[in-house]
Design a protein around this motif. Structure first.
Motif, PDB file in Angstrom:
ATOM      1  N   ASP A  27     -14.824   1.567  16.862  1.00 43.00           N
ATOM      2  CA  ASP A  27     -13.523   2.109  16.481  1.00 43.00           C
ATOM      3  C   ASP A  27     -12.490   0.998  16.384  1.00 43.00           C
ATOM      4  OD1 ASP A  27     -11.879   1.973  19.098  1.00 43.00           O
ATOM      5  OD2 ASP A  27     -13.733   2.945  19.730  1.00 43.00           O
ATOM      6  N   ASN A  28     -11.273   1.379  15.998  1.00 41.33           N
ATOM      7  CA  ASN A  28     -10.188   0.408  15.861  1.00 41.33           C
ATOM      8  C   ASN A  28      -9.225   0.453  17.047  1.00 41.33           C
ATOM      9  OD1 ASN A  28      -8.748   2.793  15.382  1.00 41.33           O
ATOM     10  ND2 ASN A  28      -7.435   1.825  13.854  1.00 41.33           N
ATOM     11  N   ASP A  39      -9.339   5.787  14.542  1.00 40.35           N
ATOM     12  CA  ASP A  39     -10.234   5.677  13.396  1.00 40.35           C
ATOM     13  C   ASP A  39     -11.561   5.075  13.858  1.00 40.35           C
ATOM     14  OD1 ASP A  39      -8.179   6.666  11.849  1.00 40.35           O
ATOM     15  OD2 ASP A  39      -7.509   4.700  11.180  1.00 40.35           O
ATOM     16  N   GLN A  40     -12.651   5.546  13.245  1.00 40.62           N
ATOM     17  CA  GLN A  40     -13.974   5.135  13.697  1.00 40.62           C
ATOM     18  C   GLN A  40     -14.815   4.641  12.535  1.00 40.62           C
ATOM     19  OE1 GLN A  40     -15.776   7.886  16.461  1.00 40.62           O
ATOM     20  NE2 GLN A  40     -13.772   8.707  16.960  1.00 40.62           N
ATOM     21  N   PHE A  41     -15.774   3.784  12.873  1.00 36.29           N
ATOM     22  CA  PHE A  41     -16.643   3.171  11.879  1.00 36.29           C
ATOM     23  C   PHE A  41     -18.052   3.712  12.018  1.00 36.29           C
ATOM     24  CE2 PHE A  41     -13.100   0.438  12.786  1.00 36.29           C
ATOM     25  CZ  PHE A  41     -12.571   0.308  11.507  1.00 36.29           C
ATOM     26  N   VAL A  89     -15.312   3.944   7.146  1.00 33.89           N
ATOM     27  CA  VAL A  89     -14.335   4.297   8.174  1.00 33.89           C
ATOM     28  C   VAL A  89     -14.040   5.780   8.035  1.00 33.89           C
ATOM     29  CG1 VAL A  89     -12.295   3.703   6.759  1.00 33.89           C
ATOM     30  CG2 VAL A  89     -12.108   3.756   9.260  1.00 33.89           C
ATOM     31  N   GLU A 146     -11.054   8.163   8.990  1.00 39.09           N
ATOM     32  CA  GLU A 146      -9.671   8.140   9.438  1.00 39.09           C
ATOM     33  C   GLU A 146      -9.319   9.524   9.985  1.00 39.09           C
ATOM     34  OE1 GLU A 146      -6.867   5.662   7.268  1.00 39.09           O
ATOM     35  OE2 GLU A 146      -8.484   5.273   5.847  1.00 39.09           O
ATOM     36  N   ARG A 167     -13.069   9.509   4.527  1.00 38.38           N
ATOM     37  CA  ARG A 167     -14.219   8.653   4.812  1.00 38.38           C
ATOM     38  C   ARG A 167     -14.326   7.690   3.649  1.00 38.38           C
ATOM     39  NH1 ARG A 167     -17.484  13.292   7.487  1.00 38.38           N
ATOM     40  NH2 ARG A 167     -15.727  14.314   8.454  1.00 38.38           N
ATOM     41  N   VAL A 193     -15.906   0.408   3.762  1.00 38.99           N
ATOM     42  CA  VAL A 193     -15.117  -0.754   4.198  1.00 38.99           C
ATOM     43  C   VAL A 193     -15.920  -2.050   4.312  1.00 38.99           C
ATOM     44  CG1 VAL A 193     -13.328   0.569   5.378  1.00 38.99           C
ATOM     45  CG2 VAL A 193     -15.355  -0.160   6.654  1.00 38.99           C
ATOM     46  N   TYR A 216     -19.047  -6.195   8.281  1.00 39.91           N
ATOM     47  CA  TYR A 216     -18.167  -5.452   9.190  1.00 39.91           C
ATOM     48  C   TYR A 216     -17.701  -6.342  10.348  1.00 39.91           C
ATOM     49  CZ  TYR A 216     -16.869  -2.475  13.097  1.00 39.91           C
ATOM     50  OH  TYR A 216     -16.212  -1.927  14.178  1.00 39.91           O
ATOM     51  N   SER A 247     -13.896  -6.985  11.056  1.00 38.84           N
ATOM     52  CA  SER A 247     -13.293  -6.282  12.193  1.00 38.84           C
ATOM     53  C   SER A 247     -12.938  -7.208  13.349  1.00 38.84           C
ATOM     54  CB  SER A 247     -14.219  -5.171  12.693  1.00 38.84           C
ATOM     55  OG  SER A 247     -15.385  -5.712  13.278  1.00 38.84           O
ATOM     56  N   TYR A 252      -8.929  -2.652   7.652  1.00 40.06           N
ATOM     57  CA  TYR A 252      -9.629  -1.832   6.654  1.00 40.06           C
ATOM     58  C   TYR A 252      -8.676  -1.053   5.755  1.00 40.06           C
ATOM     59  CZ  TYR A 252      -8.531   1.509  10.256  1.00 40.06           C
ATOM     60  OH  TYR A 252      -7.850   2.263  11.169  1.00 40.06           O
TER      61      TYR A 252
END
Length: 144
Positions: free
Chosen positions: A92-93, A97-99, A112, A114, A120, A123, A130, A134, A143
């Protein structure tokens, strides 16, 4: 290999002990799907990676399993968002938000999710891409 890739992107990256092979197998059984080979390779080197600002760029295996099971089974989320079954979240960030890898169909690309708008988006072309993006010190919204 993965420690080198992450270390080039962010020299202060924090690594954990490798994930236990039995735990990796158990995680796949619990999730009902195979983990992407790149992710398995990374977890065999470090059970997660902590990047800038203490954010888990790659979650530890147990958190990965717990979060994915939660997103797939929580009824309150099902009423708010599109299904998560095709995604395998892994980081995640730090802000919600998650990857994820797309599991259906399987592909190396990273997307990602959001949380504000349930979008979705693509990215990164793979886990190496990634990590480079990241872990760079460009902030947590790289992203966007």
């Amino acid at each position: 290999m993965w420690r080198d890739i992450a270390g080039r992107a962010f020299p202060e990256a924090e690594f954990r002990a490798p994930a236990d092979p039995a735990a990796l197998s158990a995680a796949e059984r619990r999730l009902g799907c195979a983990l992407p080979p790149e992710l398995v390779g990374l977890l065999r080197e470090s059970d997660g990676i902590v990047g800038p600002y203490g954010v888990d760029a790659i979650w530890p295996l147990e958190l990965l399993v717990r979060n994915n099971l939660h997103f797939r089974s929580d009824r309150s989320l099902a009423g708010l968002y599109m299904p998560f079954d095709a995604l395998l979240f892994f980081g995640d960030n730090g802000g919600g938000d998650q990857f994820a890898f797309v599991q259906t169909p399987p592909r190396a690309d990273i997307f990602v999710w959001e949380h504000e708008d349930d979008s979705r988006r693509w990215v990164a072309r793979d886990l190496t891409d990634y990590l480079g993006k990241s872990l760079a010190e460009d902030g947590d919204d790289w992203y966007q």
